[in-house]
Design an enzyme around this catalytic site. Structure first.
Site, PDB file in Angstrom:
ATOM      1  N   GLU A  95       0.823  -1.218   0.000  1.00  0.00           N
ATOM      2  CA  GLU A  95       0.000   0.000   0.000  1.00  0.00           C
ATOM      3  C   GLU A  95       0.852   1.260   0.000  1.00  0.00           C
ATOM      4  O   GLU A  95       1.942   1.267   0.565  1.00  0.00           O
ATOM      5  CB  GLU A  95      -0.806   0.100   1.293  1.00  0.00           C
ATOM      6  CG  GLU A  95      -1.704  -1.025   1.588  1.00  0.00           C
ATOM      7  CD  GLU A  95      -2.365  -0.838   2.955  1.00  0.00           C
ATOM      8  OE1 GLU A  95      -3.025  -1.784   3.373  1.00  0.00           O
ATOM      9  OE2 GLU A  95      -2.222   0.232   3.588  1.00  0.00           O
ATOM     10  N   CYS A 116       2.992   8.357   1.630  1.00  0.00           N
ATOM     11  CA  CYS A 116       3.515   7.451   2.639  1.00  0.00           C
ATOM     12  C   CYS A 116       3.710   6.099   1.937  1.00  0.00           C
ATOM     13  O   CYS A 116       2.744   5.479   1.494  1.00  0.00           O
ATOM     14  CB  CYS A 116       2.490   7.359   3.771  1.00  0.00           C
ATOM     15  SG  CYS A 116       2.988   6.230   5.048  1.00  0.00           S
ATOM     16  N   CYS A 123       5.584  -7.194   7.612  1.00  0.00           N
ATOM     17  CA  CYS A 123       6.597  -6.659   8.519  1.00  0.00           C
ATOM     18  C   CYS A 123       6.888  -7.690   9.598  1.00  0.00           C
ATOM     19  O   CYS A 123       5.976  -8.352  10.095  1.00  0.00           O
ATOM     20  CB  CYS A 123       6.123  -5.348   9.150  1.00  0.00           C
ATOM     21  SG  CYS A 123       7.385  -4.614  10.212  1.00  0.00           S
ATOM     22  N   CYS A 127       4.588  -4.958  15.862  1.00  0.00           N
ATOM     23  CA  CYS A 127       4.033  -4.006  16.830  1.00  0.00           C
ATOM     24  C   CYS A 127       2.563  -4.372  17.030  1.00  0.00           C
ATOM     25  O   CYS A 127       1.843  -4.626  16.069  1.00  0.00           O
ATOM     26  CB  CYS A 127       4.171  -2.576  16.310  1.00  0.00           C
ATOM     27  SG  CYS A 127       5.879  -2.128  15.984  1.00  0.00           S
ATOM     28  N   CYS A 130      -0.517  -2.713  15.072  1.00  0.00           N
ATOM     29  CA  CYS A 130      -0.337  -2.410  13.656  1.00  0.00           C
ATOM     30  C   CYS A 130      -0.841  -3.525  12.752  1.00  0.00           C
ATOM     31  O   CYS A 130      -0.518  -4.694  12.946  1.00  0.00           O
ATOM     32  CB  CYS A 130       1.145  -2.154  13.401  1.00  0.00           C
ATOM     33  SG  CYS A 130       1.552  -2.053  11.660  1.00  0.00           S
ATOM     34  N   GLY A 170       6.104  -2.120   6.571  1.00  0.00           N
ATOM     35  CA  GLY A 170       7.505  -2.519   6.664  1.00  0.00           C
ATOM     36  C   GLY A 170       8.330  -1.615   7.550  1.00  0.00           C
ATOM     37  O   GLY A 170       7.923  -0.506   7.892  1.00  0.00           O
ATOM     38  N   SER A 202      11.189   6.397   8.685  1.00  0.00           N
ATOM     39  CA  SER A 202      10.742   6.187  10.055  1.00  0.00           C
ATOM     40  C   SER A 202      11.191   4.816  10.522  1.00  0.00           C
ATOM     41  O   SER A 202      11.282   3.879   9.728  1.00  0.00           O
ATOM     42  CB  SER A 202       9.226   6.345  10.114  1.00  0.00           C
ATOM     43  OG  SER A 202       8.605   5.145  10.402  1.00  0.00           O
ATOM     44  N   SER A 225       9.372   5.996  15.608  1.00  0.00           N
ATOM     45  CA  SER A 225       8.044   5.576  16.080  1.00  0.00           C
ATOM     46  C   SER A 225       8.210   5.144  17.529  1.00  0.00           C
ATOM     47  O   SER A 225       8.586   4.009  17.792  1.00  0.00           O
ATOM     48  CB  SER A 225       7.531   4.409  15.235  1.00  0.00           C
ATOM     49  OG  SER A 225       7.375   4.827  13.911  1.00  0.00           O
ATOM     50  N   LEU A 226       7.949   6.056  18.435  1.00  0.00           N
ATOM     51  CA  LEU A 226       8.266   5.776  19.845  1.00  0.00           C
ATOM     52  C   LEU A 226       7.104   5.059  20.544  1.00  0.00           C
ATOM     53  O   LEU A 226       7.277   3.976  21.085  1.00  0.00           O
ATOM     54  CB  LEU A 226       8.623   7.078  20.557  1.00  0.00           C
ATOM     55  CG  LEU A 226       9.463   6.906  21.816  1.00  0.00           C
ATOM     56  CD1 LEU A 226      10.832   6.344  21.493  1.00  0.00           C
ATOM     57  CD2 LEU A 226       9.610   8.221  22.563  1.00  0.00           C
ATOM     58  N   HIS A 227       5.953   5.680  20.533  1.00  0.00           N
ATOM     59  CA  HIS A 227       4.699   5.061  21.008  1.00  0.00           C
ATOM     60  C   HIS A 227       4.714   4.575  22.454  1.00  0.00           C
ATOM     61  O   HIS A 227       3.820   3.826  22.879  1.00  0.00           O
ATOM     62  CB  HIS A 227       4.266   3.902  20.098  1.00  0.00           C
ATOM     63  CG  HIS A 227       4.303   4.218  18.642  1.00  0.00           C
ATOM     64  ND1 HIS A 227       3.974   5.459  18.139  1.00  0.00           N
ATOM     65  CD2 HIS A 227       4.654   3.463  17.564  1.00  0.00           C
ATOM     66  CE1 HIS A 227       4.119   5.440  16.810  1.00  0.00           C
ATOM     67  NE2 HIS A 227       4.527   4.259  16.452  1.00  0.00           N
ATOM     68  N   CYS A 344      -1.505   1.998   8.573  1.00  0.00           N
ATOM     69  CA  CYS A 344      -0.712   1.213   7.630  1.00  0.00           C
ATOM     70  C   CYS A 344      -1.102  -0.262   7.639  1.00  0.00           C
ATOM     71  O   CYS A 344      -1.349  -0.863   8.664  1.00  0.00           O
ATOM     72  CB  CYS A 344       0.775   1.430   7.880  1.00  0.00           C
ATOM     73  SG  CYS A 344       1.539   0.352   9.056  1.00  0.00           S
TER      74      CYS A 344
HETATM   75  S1  SF4 Z   1       4.409  -0.200  13.117  1.00  0.00           S
HETATM   76 FE1  SF4 Z   1       5.964  -0.361  11.490  1.00  0.00          FE
HETATM   77  S2  SF4 Z   1       7.586  -1.638  12.429  1.00  0.00           S
HETATM   78 FE2  SF4 Z   1       5.741  -1.946  13.685  1.00  0.00          FE
HETATM   79  S3  SF4 Z   1       4.738  -3.785  12.805  1.00  0.00           S
HETATM   80 FE3  SF4 Z   1       3.833  -1.951  11.811  1.00  0.00          FE
HETATM   81  S4  SF4 Z   1       5.020  -1.672   9.920  1.00  0.00           S
HETATM   82 FE4  SF4 Z   1       6.224  -3.019  11.290  1.00  0.00          FE
END
Ligand code: SF4
Length: 360
Positions: A95, A116, A123, A127, A130, A170, A202, A225-227, A344
């Site tokens: 995507e 983006c 991936c 996370c 995600c 990814g 990122s 990407s801290l989160h 994403c």
């Molecule tokens: S946030 Fe980024 S690094 Fe984490 S699983 Fe999703 S695509 Fe992968």
């Protein structure tokens, strides 16, 4: 179609093309002519390159593949976030998202367009919030498959793309070499010609690759990407933190900032009851201050099949004001694409499930 065993023409740097042009006993200027067909005129085949001699085009087609990525679905409309689902030559789905004016993201003018883009199929980093990580990792994208997302979106929309962020599917820094090759093509005047400062990578926190990127000459921007602002919270939602904890990550960021003399951005998805407490905000402020970083807060986009949700608007504002009170440049991203599943990996996942159901 990409041909197995052949390198794709859009994975080459100009110097590589020049070398091959000379081997073909063609004048050197043919290399720039070819690059112009690829990146300015966005040709779809060697046959379209009508001012190149026929023999040369035949030779190119024998030596190189000319991959295409096919748009299989577009969601959204001209003035909103548009999401593109692509099928690659091996039938993998990826995507890209085209985001209009996103001042909260990059402080850009309101007529700007940001794409983006994805860097891997799936991936491996898992996370917890995600959609891209839900079905695991398939493969790295080749440089041409990264570059082609930008070309295909520009061709389809007829719009100039001002910013490129690698925050799609990814982990870009896990596909370091291919992503850097693609960025050199995107950045080069003979390529797409996007300024390095309009290109953002990122990462979820691959500390060694952050250091490696710091040693690269290109002045691309880096977003982390801290989160989560403590190991306890990051461990809960980002498995990468067990490999490179916050201290290791912050030390790598420190190195990056010193090498590049550039301001980092922390991306922070606000997830209700997970990372949205005042304590997390204060700790985030402390880390951001130490690194001179700015913070983008992003209310969570619900993913079908995952239990997380976004905090209330009041809770979001409170988090923002704690950061601002400690002097951190922080923004709360305005709503974009929530209605079309812009987080994403969601469109790919949805389409893949529909296709699977259809073939049952
Ligand atoms: S946030 Fe980024 S690094 Fe984490 S699983 Fe999703 S695509 Fe992968």
């Amino acid at each position: 179609m990409a041909t197995p065993g052949k390198i794709d023409i859009k994975s080459l740097q100009l110097s590589d093309i020049e070398t091959r042009v000379q081997e073909f006993h063609e004048p050197l200027y043919r290399a720039r002519q070819l690059a112009e067909w690829l990146y300015q005129k966005r040709a779809r085949s060697f046959d379209e390159m009508t001012d190149l001699p026929k023999q040369f085009r035949v030779r190119l087609a024998q030596e190189f593949s000319f991959g295409q990525i096919e748009i299989v679905r577009v969601l959204g409309s001209r003035d909103t976030t548009r999401k593109f689902l692509f099928r690659l030559s091996d039938a993998s789905l990826i995507e890209s998202v085209l985001i209009p004016a996103s001042p909260a993201l990059y402080g850009s003018r309101s007529d700007r367009r940001t794409i983006c883009a994805s860097t891997q199929v799936g991936c491996a980093y898992g996370c917890k919030f995600c959609a891209s990580g839900l079905e695991g990792f398939s493969r790295n994208l080749q440089p041409n498959e990264i570059v082609d997302q930008i070309i295909a979106v520009a061709r389809e929309t007829g719009e100039k793309i001002d910013n490129i962020v690698f925050m799609g599917m990814g982990e870009p820094l896990a596909n370091f070499e291919n992503v850097m090759r693609a960025i050199r093509i995107i950045n080069a005047p003979w390529g797409i010609g996007t300024g390095a400062r309009h290109i953002t990578l990122s990462t979820s926190g691959l500390a060694p690759q952050i250091r490696k990127l710091a040693d690269e000459p290109l002045q691309v921007r880096l977003a982390i990407s801290l989160h989560g602002s403590t190991d306890a919270v990051r461990n809960q939602i980002m498995p990468i933190n067990r490999r490179y904890n916050l201290e290791t990550l912050v030390a790598a960021c420190d190195y990056y900032v010193k090498q590049k003399k550039q301001r980092l951005t922390f991306e922070y998805i606000l997830i209700a009851t997970v990372n949205d407490t005042p304590d997390q905000a204060r700790e985030l402020g402390r880390i951001a201050r130490r690194l001179g970083a700015k913070v983008n807060l992003i209310p969570y986009n619900t993913v079908h099949g995952l239990p997380w949700s976004r905090p209330s608007p009041e809770q979001q504002r409170q988090f923002l004001s704690i950061l601002r009170a400690s002097g951190i440049p922080a923004t709360l991203r305005r709503e974009k694409g929530h209605d079309i599943d812009a987080a994403c990996g969601q469109l790919r996942l949805q389409t893949k499930r529909e296709l699977e159901t259809a073939t049952l």
